[in-house]
Scaffold this motif. Structure first.
Motif, PDB file in Angstrom:
ATOM      1  N   CYS A 124       0.858  -1.183   0.000  1.00  0.00           N
ATOM      2  CA  CYS A 124       0.000   0.000   0.000  1.00  0.00           C
ATOM      3  C   CYS A 124       0.900   1.241   0.000  1.00  0.00           C
ATOM      4  O   CYS A 124       2.087   1.177   0.331  1.00  0.00           O
ATOM      5  N   GLN A 125       0.336   2.381  -0.380  1.00  0.00           N
ATOM      6  CA  GLN A 125       1.123   3.595  -0.570  1.00  0.00           C
ATOM      7  C   GLN A 125       1.872   4.014   0.689  1.00  0.00           C
ATOM      8  O   GLN A 125       3.032   4.407   0.631  1.00  0.00           O
ATOM      9  N   ALA A 126       1.215   3.918   1.848  1.00  0.00           N
ATOM     10  CA  ALA A 126       1.841   4.344   3.107  1.00  0.00           C
ATOM     11  C   ALA A 126       3.072   3.495   3.424  1.00  0.00           C
ATOM     12  O   ALA A 126       4.088   4.015   3.925  1.00  0.00           O
ATOM     13  N   GLU A 127       3.015   2.204   3.132  1.00  0.00           N
ATOM     14  CA  GLU A 127       4.152   1.318   3.388  1.00  0.00           C
ATOM     15  C   GLU A 127       5.327   1.675   2.488  1.00  0.00           C
ATOM     16  O   GLU A 127       6.474   1.766   2.940  1.00  0.00           O
ATOM     17  N   TYR A 128       5.027   1.876   1.215  1.00  0.00           N
ATOM     18  CA  TYR A 128       6.087   2.228   0.257  1.00  0.00           C
ATOM     19  C   TYR A 128       6.738   3.549   0.633  1.00  0.00           C
ATOM     20  O   TYR A 128       7.975   3.668   0.625  1.00  0.00           O
ATOM     21  N   GLU A 129       5.938   4.527   0.993  1.00  0.00           N
ATOM     22  CA  GLU A 129       6.481   5.828   1.373  1.00  0.00           C
ATOM     23  C   GLU A 129       7.344   5.722   2.629  1.00  0.00           C
ATOM     24  O   GLU A 129       8.393   6.378   2.730  1.00  0.00           O
ATOM     25  N   PHE A 130       6.924   4.888   3.574  1.00  0.00           N
ATOM     26  CA  PHE A 130       7.700   4.696   4.801  1.00  0.00           C
ATOM     27  C   PHE A 130       9.078   4.116   4.476  1.00  0.00           C
ATOM     28  O   PHE A 130      10.098   4.551   5.018  1.00  0.00           O
TER      29      PHE A 130
END
Length: 205
Positions: A124-130
């Motif tokens: 998910c986007q939040a995981e990738y950004e983290f």
């Protein structure tokens, strides 16, 4: 109750030790071991059988005499002992097994170089950004933290790979947790480093 079992398959490189454990296990497990073309696969499959046997001993049972079946999404279970839940994972030379009194999943992965486009595509986007916010030398291990936690959740739900990886989000903090819209079950997560490996488990209740 939750129990964690680990095994490094290097000890199975000795033919006598391999054969001794092989003969203690069920014909079904022996067939699985025999079906593996490479010795590495044979040792991992045998290691899985050894840990299942070790876990069952806690209940006064043995792998050789306990029926194992596959659920709707290929998750193994004990049809004669529905109150005993377990899961197994392996990577490179390590085998991990977990036993519990509630649905549980686990995953172990060898930390090897990885292309971050995999995270961008499947997480998910939040995981990738983290991950991308971490220092470059920490990005690979962070990727495997997410991967093992997500895999363990997918297995704990019983859906496995039928559950898209980007349909839920894992958050890393003091304790990892998962946000999902799958059901009303509250899932708990644990993670740890095992030498050159990352490992995680997830359980409901």
């Amino acid at each position: 109750m939750r129990k964690i079992y680990k095994l490094n398959t290097e000890q199975l490189e000795d033919p006598e030790i391999f054969q001794r454990f092989y003969e203690e296990l069920s014909e079904g497990r022996q067939r699985k071991v025999d079906s593996m073309r490479q010795q590495k696969g044979k040792m991992l499959s045998l290691g899985a059988g050894i840990l299942i046997d070790r876990g069952l001993k806690e209940y006064g049972l043995r792998e050789a005499k306990t029926k194992i079946a596959l659920g709707e999404n290929e998750k193994p279970f004990f049809p004669d002992y529905p109150e005993i839940y377990f899961n197994v994972s392996h990577s490179e030379k390590m085998v991990l097994a977990v036993f519990a009194d509630t649905e549980i999943g686990c995953d172990i992965e060898y930390i090897a170089p990885i292309k971050m486009k995999i995270a961008k595509r499947f997480f998910c986007q939040a995981e990738y950004e983290f991950i991308m916010q971490q220092q470059e030398e920490k990005q690979t291990e962070t990727f495997y933290r997410f991967w093992t936690l997500k895999e363990s959740f997918m297995k704990a739900t019983g859906l496995g790979m039928k559950l898209p990886m980007d349909s839920f989000c894992v958050y890393l903090g003091e304790e990892p947790y998962v946000k999902h819209q799958l059901n009303n079950v509250e899932y708990h997560m644990e993670e740890w480093k095992e030498g050159e490996y990352r490992a995680a488990m997830c359980y409901g209740g």
